[in-house]
Design an enzyme around this catalytic site. Structure first.
Site, mmCIF file in Angstrom:
data_model
loop_
_atom_site.group_PDB
_atom_site.id
_atom_site.type_symbol
_atom_site.label_atom_id
_atom_site.label_comp_id
_atom_site.label_asym_id
_atom_site.label_seq_id
_atom_site.Cartn_x
_atom_site.Cartn_y
_atom_site.Cartn_z
ATOM 1 N N ASP A 1 2.038 5.214 3.378
ATOM 2 C CA ASP A 1 1.300 6.416 3.031
ATOM 3 C C ASP A 1 1.659 6.976 1.658
ATOM 4 O O ASP A 1 1.163 8.041 1.281
ATOM 5 C CB ASP A 1 1.455 7.484 4.111
ATOM 6 C CG ASP A 1 2.838 7.547 4.719
ATOM 7 O OD1 ASP A 1 3.751 6.853 4.222
ATOM 8 O OD2 ASP A 1 3.024 8.289 5.697
ATOM 9 N N HIS B 1 10.396 9.896 12.439
ATOM 10 C CA HIS B 1 10.558 11.348 12.533
ATOM 11 C C HIS B 1 11.213 11.793 13.844
ATOM 12 O O HIS B 1 11.560 12.977 13.984
ATOM 13 C CB HIS B 1 9.210 12.058 12.397
ATOM 14 C CG HIS B 1 8.592 11.953 11.042
ATOM 15 N ND1 HIS B 1 9.263 12.278 9.887
ATOM 16 C CD2 HIS B 1 7.354 11.535 10.660
ATOM 17 C CE1 HIS B 1 8.470 12.071 8.846
ATOM 18 N NE2 HIS B 1 7.309 11.616 9.283
#
Length: 308
Positions: free
Chosen positions: A243, A122
């Site tokens: 995830d 990110h």
């Protein structure tokens, strides 16, 4: 030769507030689970500033140094925190990515896994976010291209959250193909199919909430794998986030542990076909400790199978 696994105790010194999902226990559980495996364990070095400057400007590094607390914790945004050990941890994560590329391209290891935190995908060019400080996967790609002189590198990101940082860092890099699958809608709000990069070298594969591994497999077979074959990379880098697992608390996909094993095995097969099996993987997300540990184990076991 054995799969290389790169890590460092410094990655455990990045401490986040109580209840934060990106916590020390993530890496502790991963390392404990991988402990019995017969891999080549390598101490992750610190990245040099020159390494980091391949993707982030000096002003960005200066800002992180200024923000680093002498004690306690400081928030860079609502999700991303620093403690006194954070920069050392981040430099080890970046160093692991660089060293893994050196080992695989130098013939020291057939493939490699960087068991590090904080994650990286990110982090944008000048913005830390989403728990991330340095764009480790993008750095690995740029190091392979600029330092080792490769002509084509592919990054495949199967984290449930879109790798907006990797996309930002590689948007103008026509030598790098980025393929990323992610739940849409979900943080960070990017990752639509029409985001294709300056040179049409970005393939985003949005996946709807509630979808399972069967849809993922079909999408990879129909879209991701043909693009990889057409691009013919000389190295495949994996942003390995776990995830998308059905048990993860931060998202709504329903992958099982065997789905992570499948996508890893298929990427290793493609690497055998396209680039002499050369794969570098770096840990991204995954926030249910049991699901994370089981999925990382499956991932590394497939790397080990491919290394034989």
């Amino acid at each position: 030769m054995k799969t290389a696994m790169l890590t460092h105790a410094d990655c455990l010194t990045h401490v986040t507030p109580e209840g934060h999902p990106e916590r020390v226990a993530r890496l502790e559980h991963v390392l404990h689970t991988l402990e019995p495996l017969e891999v080549n364990r390598v101490t992750a070095p610190m990245a040099a500033d020159d390494d980091i400057l391949r993707i982030h400007p000096e002003s960005y590094l200066d800002g992180l140094r200024r923000a680093l607390p002498a004690d306690g914790q400081v928030a860079l945004d609502g999700d991303t925190w620093m403690s006194p050990g954070t920069l050392n941890a981040a430099y080890r994560g970046a160093g692991a990515a660089v060293r893994a590329v050196d080992m695989v391209l130098g013939g020291e290891a057939p493939n490699a896994f960087a068991a590090v935190r904080p994650p990286g995908h990110h982090a944008e060019t000048e913005t830390p976010m989403g728990f991330c400080l340095f764009g480790n996967a993008a750095l690995a790609a740029k190091h392979a291209l600029d330092h080792h002189g490769l002509s084509r590198v592919a990054v495949v990101d199967f984290d449930v959250h879109h790798g907006n940082g990797t996309q930002d860092l590689l948007w103008d890099e026509q030598r790098a193909l980025l393929i990323t699958s992610q739940q849409i809608p979900l943080f960070p709000g990017t990752g639509r199919a029409n985001e294709t990069g300056a040179y049409d070298t970005i393939l985003n594969i949005p996946l709807p909430p509630g979808s399972d591994g069967a849809l993922m497999r079909q999408e990879y077979q129909d879209k991701a794998f043909p693009r990889l074959r057409a691009f013919a990379p000389e190295l495949i880098i994996i942003s390995a986030g776990f995830d998308a697992h059905v048990d993860d608390p931060l998202a709504n996909l329903e992958w099982q542990t065997e789905d992570f094993a499948w996508v890893t095995a298929e990427l290793c097969k493609l690497a055998d076909e396209l680039c002499d099996g050369r794969v570098v993987s770096t840990l991204e997300g995954g926030y249910d400790l049991h699901a994370l540990s089981a999925s990382v184990l499956a991932h590394v076991q497939e790397l080990m199978k491919a290394a034989k």
